[in-house]
Design an enzyme around this catalytic site. Structure first.
Site, PDB file in Angstrom:
ATOM      1  CD  GLU A  64      63.719  38.264  39.693  1.00  0.00           C
ATOM      2  OE1 GLU A  64      62.507  38.329  39.418  1.00  0.00           O
ATOM      3  OE2 GLU A  64      64.601  38.647  38.903  1.00  0.00           O
ATOM      4  CG  HIS A 119      62.096  37.414  35.967  1.00  0.00           C
ATOM      5  ND1 HIS A 119      61.498  38.239  36.895  1.00  0.00           N
ATOM      6  CD2 HIS A 119      61.260  37.395  34.901  1.00  0.00           C
ATOM      7  CE1 HIS A 119      60.339  38.691  36.422  1.00  0.00           C
ATOM      8  NE2 HIS A 119      60.177  38.185  35.207  1.00  0.00           N
ATOM      9  CB  CYS A 153      59.952  41.398  34.085  1.00  0.00           C
ATOM     10  SG  CYS A 153      58.662  40.604  33.106  1.00  0.00           S
TER      11      CYS A 153
END
Length: 232
Positions: free
Chosen positions: A205, A203, A86
């Site tokens: 994660e 994302h 990002c």
């Protein structure tokens, strides 16, 4: 495999990444303040999401000058791994580690949602835990996530197979309707020619912890471990 996660004033996804690397895949992890210049102990540098330096000027435009980013360039030049997520992707393009730029979303709105992605390459250290062409779901949260580059750069990316992730529908079709931000060619993530530097707007994660019942992003971190085992 030791992970180093950069922390800028305004970063807000650094701890999310650290939770995955230190707990979910149980690897040594340290947070790296933006003024640090010694990354010699690190195998994988993660430039996380957030709003580095408040995203003044352009996203990532100030962070590119941080002392740590010069060290990241040297790290990448040695063939070591760099992942920008990002805002981290924006910083990597501003720093010249990846081509192109991330500009305002097509509809000029901040988007926070889940999107489907198709994997274009599973032969990278970042993607070997996935099947070629696999469709996954990951979260996005950005206002400047529209990938843009001049036609020659886009052609080079496509010709050299540097597009790693594309926005798609659930059937894997890269349609206009499946493109959340107007990115050229539905590009969601790219790598450098060597494949050791990867930038992506979604994302992983935030989709890697089994406690969340959403683990499509975990494969990216597992892939790195697979690569490390192969080297040993």
């Amino acid at each position: 495999m030791k992970f180093g996660i950069l922390v800028f004033p305004g970063s807000n996804c650094d701890r999310d990444v650290a939770t995955i690397t230190s707990s979910v895949i149980a690897q040594p992890t340290r947070l790296i303040w933006h003024t640090e210049t010694d990354l010699s102990d690190i195998d994988v540098v993660v430039v996380p999401g957030g709003f580095s330096y408040g995203d003044y000027l352009r996203c990532g435009a100030i962070a590119r000058f941080a002392p740590a980013m010069q060290a990241v360039k040297e790290h990448a030049a040695q063939g070591k791994y760099v992942l920008g997520i990002c805002n981290g992707f924006q910083i990597l393009t501003e720093s010249g580690l990846l081509p192109g730029a991330l500009v305002r979303n097509r509809d000029l709105h901040f988007i926070c949602d889940r999107v489907t992605l198709k994997l274009e390459r599973n032969d990278l250290a970042w993607s070997n835990a996935y099947e070629q062409g696999q469709v996954v779901t990951m979260p996005i949260a950005h206002g400047e996530g529209c990938y843009y580059a001049d036609p020659d750069t886009i052609k080079a990316l496509e010709d050299n197979q540097q597009v790693v992730w594309r926005y798609c529908d659930r059937q894997g079709q890269t349609t206009l309707a499946a493109n959340p931000n107007g990115s050229i060619n539905n590009i969601a993530g790219i790598c450098n020619r060597a494949g050791n530097v990867l930038g992506m707007m979604p994302h992983p994660e935030r989709a890697a912890d089994p406690m969340l019942n959403h683990t499509d992003g975990k494969g990216m971190f597992s892939s790195l471990l697979n690569s490390a085992l192969q080297l040993n």
